[in-house]
Design a protein around this motif. Structure first.
Motif, mmCIF file in Angstrom:
data_model
loop_
_atom_site.group_PDB
_atom_site.id
_atom_site.type_symbol
_atom_site.label_atom_id
_atom_site.label_comp_id
_atom_site.label_asym_id
_atom_site.label_seq_id
_atom_site.Cartn_x
_atom_site.Cartn_y
_atom_site.Cartn_z
ATOM 1 N N LYS A 44 0.851 -1.196 0.000
ATOM 2 C CA LYS A 44 0.000 0.000 0.000
ATOM 3 C C LYS A 44 0.881 1.238 0.000
ATOM 4 C CE LYS A 44 -4.071 -1.811 2.234
ATOM 5 N NZ LYS A 44 -5.034 -1.623 3.303
ATOM 6 N N ARG A 45 0.649 2.098 -0.963
ATOM 7 C CA ARG A 45 1.453 3.311 -1.117
ATOM 8 C C ARG A 45 1.487 4.151 0.163
ATOM 9 N NH1 ARG A 45 -0.465 7.087 -5.825
ATOM 10 N NH2 ARG A 45 -0.694 5.006 -6.621
ATOM 11 N N SER A 46 0.370 4.265 0.851
ATOM 12 C CA SER A 46 0.289 5.122 2.041
ATOM 13 C C SER A 46 1.113 4.595 3.215
ATOM 14 C CB SER A 46 -1.169 5.277 2.480
ATOM 15 O OG SER A 46 -1.703 4.019 2.868
ATOM 16 N N PRO A 50 5.873 5.528 6.317
ATOM 17 C CA PRO A 50 6.038 5.243 7.749
ATOM 18 C C PRO A 50 6.896 4.012 8.023
ATOM 19 C CG PRO A 50 3.704 5.538 7.223
ATOM 20 C CD PRO A 50 4.461 5.549 5.937
ATOM 21 N N LEU A 51 6.736 2.967 7.216
ATOM 22 C CA LEU A 51 7.547 1.761 7.423
ATOM 23 C C LEU A 51 9.007 2.028 7.079
ATOM 24 C CD1 LEU A 51 7.725 -1.139 8.295
ATOM 25 C CD2 LEU A 51 7.070 -1.825 5.981
ATOM 26 N N ALA A 52 9.257 2.828 6.048
ATOM 27 C CA ALA A 52 10.642 3.179 5.691
ATOM 28 C C ALA A 52 11.307 3.973 6.817
ATOM 29 C CB ALA A 52 10.665 3.975 4.391
ATOM 30 N N ARG A 53 10.573 4.908 7.418
ATOM 31 C CA ARG A 53 11.134 5.681 8.544
ATOM 32 C C ARG A 53 11.403 4.782 9.747
ATOM 33 N NH1 ARG A 53 7.368 9.480 6.591
ATOM 34 N NH2 ARG A 53 5.845 8.871 8.166
ATOM 35 N N ALA A 54 10.504 3.861 10.016
ATOM 36 C CA ALA A 54 10.694 2.930 11.135
ATOM 37 C C ALA A 54 11.920 2.047 10.892
ATOM 38 C CB ALA A 54 9.453 2.073 11.321
#
Length: 74
Positions: A44-46, A50-54
């Motif tokens: 999911k694009r959205s 957030p997952l990349a930052r985590a």
């Protein structure tokens, strides 16, 4: 080089379930670079940013992102 892309589970909210703790564990157990692929893990694009930052916060070495020119619109 090691890559976490998630595993297929019965969860239907995302494409795969990403074990982000695996990034930290692999950093402790090996000298190899650890890659996390948030675009494959979430589907999911959205959820990619957030997952990349985590992943960066927990110590990933490299990001891998799948880019599609014309993704299907919901």
């Amino acid at each position: 080089m090691l890559c976490e892309r998630g595993i297929r589970t019965f969860e239907t909210a995302t494409r795969n379930t990403c074990d982000i703790v695996a990034v930290a564990v692999l950093n402790e157990l090996t000298h190899l670079p650890v890659i996390l692929d948030p675009s494959h893990a979430t589907g999911k694009r959205s959820l990619v940013p957030p997952l990349a930052r985590a992943a960066v916060a927990i110590g990933q070495t490299v990001s891998s992102l799948k880019c599609i020119r014309s993704p299907k619109r919901p």
